[in-house]
Design a protein around this motif. Sequence first.
Motif, PDB file in Angstrom:
ATOM      1  N   LEU A  65      13.803   1.609 -14.865  1.00  8.93           N
ATOM      2  CA  LEU A  65      14.432   0.959 -16.134  1.00  8.93           C
ATOM      3  C   LEU A  65      13.472   0.909 -17.268  1.00  8.93           C
ATOM      4  O   LEU A  65      14.016   1.245 -18.452  1.00  8.93           O
ATOM      5  N   TYR A  66      12.262   0.515 -16.852  1.00 10.98           N
ATOM      6  CA  TYR A  66      11.445   0.432 -18.105  1.00 10.98           C
ATOM      7  C   TYR A  66      11.147   1.781 -18.761  1.00 10.98           C
ATOM      8  O   TYR A  66      11.276   2.011 -20.063  1.00 10.98           O
ATOM      9  N   GLU A  67      10.860   2.933 -17.894  1.00  9.21           N
ATOM     10  CA  GLU A  67      10.717   4.348 -18.318  1.00  9.21           C
ATOM     11  C   GLU A  67      11.904   4.798 -19.025  1.00  9.21           C
ATOM     12  O   GLU A  67      11.756   5.584 -20.208  1.00  9.21           O
ATOM     13  N   ARG A  68      13.116   4.399 -18.696  1.00  9.33           N
ATOM     14  CA  ARG A  68      14.344   5.015 -19.147  1.00  9.33           C
ATOM     15  C   ARG A  68      14.939   4.357 -20.441  1.00  9.33           C
ATOM     16  O   ARG A  68      15.297   4.669 -21.551  1.00  9.33           O
ATOM     17  N   PHE A  69      14.853   2.862 -20.544  1.00 10.77           N
ATOM     18  CA  PHE A  69      15.332   2.121 -21.506  1.00 10.77           C
ATOM     19  C   PHE A  69      14.500   1.193 -22.298  1.00 10.77           C
ATOM     20  O   PHE A  69      15.033   0.460 -23.216  1.00 10.77           O
ATOM     21  N   GLY A  70      13.159   1.223 -22.020  1.00  7.99           N
ATOM     22  CA  GLY A  70      12.246   0.405 -22.597  1.00  7.99           C
ATOM     23  C   GLY A  70      12.047  -0.998 -21.795  1.00  7.99           C
ATOM     24  O   GLY A  70      12.603  -1.233 -20.715  1.00  7.99           O
ATOM     25  N   PHE A  71      11.597  -2.098 -22.537  1.00  7.13           N
ATOM     26  CA  PHE A  71      10.939  -3.359 -21.837  1.00  7.13           C
ATOM     27  C   PHE A  71      12.350  -4.210 -21.493  1.00  7.13           C
ATOM     28  O   PHE A  71      12.420  -4.784 -20.580  1.00  7.13           O
ATOM     29  N   GLY A  99      15.177  -3.199 -20.419  1.00 12.24           N
ATOM     30  CA  GLY A  99      16.194  -2.614 -19.284  1.00 12.24           C
ATOM     31  C   GLY A  99      16.059  -3.086 -18.206  1.00 12.24           C
ATOM     32  O   GLY A  99      17.053  -3.981 -17.665  1.00 12.24           O
ATOM     33  N   PRO A 100      14.926  -3.453 -17.432  1.00  9.65           N
ATOM     34  CA  PRO A 100      14.800  -4.381 -16.324  1.00  9.65           C
ATOM     35  C   PRO A 100      15.376  -5.730 -16.136  1.00  9.65           C
ATOM     36  O   PRO A 100      15.925  -6.149 -15.620  1.00  9.65           O
ATOM     37  N   PHE A 101      15.341  -6.472 -17.786  1.00  3.96           N
ATOM     38  CA  PHE A 101      15.731  -7.650 -17.650  1.00  3.96           C
ATOM     39  C   PHE A 101      17.520  -7.584 -17.856  1.00  3.96           C
ATOM     40  O   PHE A 101      17.992  -8.519 -17.298  1.00  3.96           O
ATOM     41  N   VAL A 102      17.936  -6.596 -18.281  1.00  2.24           N
ATOM     42  CA  VAL A 102      19.323  -6.245 -18.314  1.00  2.24           C
ATOM     43  C   VAL A 102      19.892  -6.272 -16.873  1.00  2.24           C
ATOM     44  O   VAL A 102      20.829  -6.911 -16.660  1.00  2.24           O
ATOM     45  N   PHE A 103      19.004  -5.518 -16.268  1.00  5.28           N
ATOM     46  CA  PHE A 103      19.586  -5.492 -14.719  1.00  5.28           C
ATOM     47  C   PHE A 103      19.505  -6.819 -14.189  1.00  5.28           C
ATOM     48  O   PHE A 103      20.417  -7.142 -13.368  1.00  5.28           O
TER      49      PHE A 103
END
Length: 516
Positions: free
Chosen positions: A188-194, A196-200
Motif C-alpha cells: 500500500l505504501y508503494e501504491r498510495f503513499g504513506f 495508504g497503510p494507515f487507511v487500511f
Amino acid sequence: MPSLESASMSTPGSSTPMVADHVGRRPFALEFRSSYWFTTFVVGLGIITDLIVYSIIIPVMPFRLEHLHYHHISSLTGWLIFAYSAGLVLSTIPIALLSERYNDRKTPLIIGLLCLIGFQVMLMEAPNYAVMAIARVLQGISSSVVWVVGLALLCDSTPVAIIGRQLGIAMAGLSIGLLIGPPVGGTLYERFGFRGPFVFGLAVTVVDLIGRLIVIERREALKYGHDPAAWTPAKDPELASEKTDPEPTSAKAEIKGDAQIPSTSASAVVVGETPPPRTLTLVEVIVELTKSPRALVSLFLALTYGLVYSSQEPSIPLHLAAVWGLDSGTVGLVFLAAVIPTLFSSPITGYLADRKGPEWVSFISLSLAIPWWIVVTIQGPLLLFIVAFAIQSFFTSAIVSPLMVELAAVSREVEGIGFAHVYGAFNLVYGIGTSVGPVVGGQVYDHLRRGWATLCYFATALIIISEILAFLWIGADPLYDRLVRWMAHTSSQSPPAPPTRTPTPEISTASNSSSA
C-alpha cells in the motif's frame, strides 16, 4: 409487557452466584451474539487488528523518517516498535484491575478501539518523531485491552471443557496479523503513499469495532436467562462426550461456579441474596499469584516465549544476508515459512490441552522445540535452515495455548482472582519479554563473533529450564507427581525379593561341630 425471566447462574472466577432478574425486551439474536463461537471470532479479530496495527508500520516507517530528514533510521524505527510494547506493559495492570473490579468487559473493549482509531490518525499525521513516539505508546495502551479484557471475555463465555480449543483459535489471530501487516503495509505504501497503510489499518479497526458493538457479554446474557457458558448436546455435540472437566481439581471450580452442567432450560430457580464477590487490591493479586506455583511457572514460560521469539527479529535478516546473501524480499519469504506453521500450532495445542491436559502439551511442545533451536545454528543448505526454522517456530509457539488454559485454571482455583487478572499478568510478562528481547538480540549479534549461535544457545537454555519447570508444576496433576505415583505403584506391585541368608563364620563353625 414482556414476561420476567430469571436465572440463577454464577460468574466464572467468582464464588458468588448471580441472580438473573431482568424486565425488558430480549436482545435480538441473543444466543448467537453471546455464544462462545461468536465471542471467539470477535476476540480473534481484535488480536488480528492489534497485530496489523503493530506491524504494518515496520516496512514504511523508515521511509517516512527519511522523508522527514531524520538520521539513524534503523535505531529510530526500533524505538518506535519498543514504544508500542512499553505502552502495552504500562497499561496492563490498571486495565486488568478495573475490568475485574467493575466486572465489565464490553465497555473497555469499545473504548480501547475508539482510542486506537484516534491514535492511528495521530501517527499518520504526526509532524515529527516525538509525536510519533507518543502515538505509538498510546497505541500500545489501546492494544493491551484486547489481550487482557478480550481474553477474559472469551473465557467468561466458554464452557470449561473447551476453553483451550477456543483460546487456540483466537490466538491464531496473532499469526494472521503478522502475516498480513508487513506485506500489505509495503504494498500500500508503494501504491498510495504513506497514508495508504494507515487507511487500511483504520478500515480493519472499524470492522473490529462493529464486532465489539454486536457481541453480548455473559453477565448481560444472564439477565435474560441465557448462559452462553452452559452447554447442551444440541449446542455443541462434541461436548456431549466430555465426561469430566480436564482439570482434576475441579472441586474448587465447582464452588466458584465454573463447572459446566447441562442446561435444558433458559431459566432456573432464583436463589437468595449472597454477599458480593471478593475484590482484591493490586498487592493482594500479586500475593495470591505468587502463592501459586502453577501461576509462577506459567508466567515464566510466557516471559521465555516473549524473549526467545523477539530476540530473533533484529538478527535473522542480518544472519540470512551474511550466510546466504539473501536480499530483503527473500528474507520476507523465509519469515513467511516461520509464520505460516504457527497458524496451526495454537488451535491444535489448545484442542489437545482440553483433552490431555496442559501439562502434557506444554512439556512435549518444549521438548520437540529444543533440537531445532540447535539445527538453525548450522550454516549448511538454506533449505535445511528454512525447514528447521519453520519447525522450531511451530513447536515454540505451541506453548501459548496450554499456558492460556493453565492460567484460566489458576483463576478458577484462587478466590478473588479473575480472568482479567491472570491474562493481565500474562500480557505484562510477555510484553516485558518482547521489549527486552530485540534489545538483547541486537546487542548479542552485534558484539559477539558467533552472535546468531549464541542467541540460539541462550534460547535453548531458557527452553530447557522451562521444560523442567513445566514437568514439575504445570497442570492440576503435574507430570512429576504422576511419575512419583507410578514409581511407587510399580514398586508396591513387584514381588518381594527372596531373603538372603549369609551365615557368619562363627555360626557356620558351630553348625559343623554339631553335625559332627
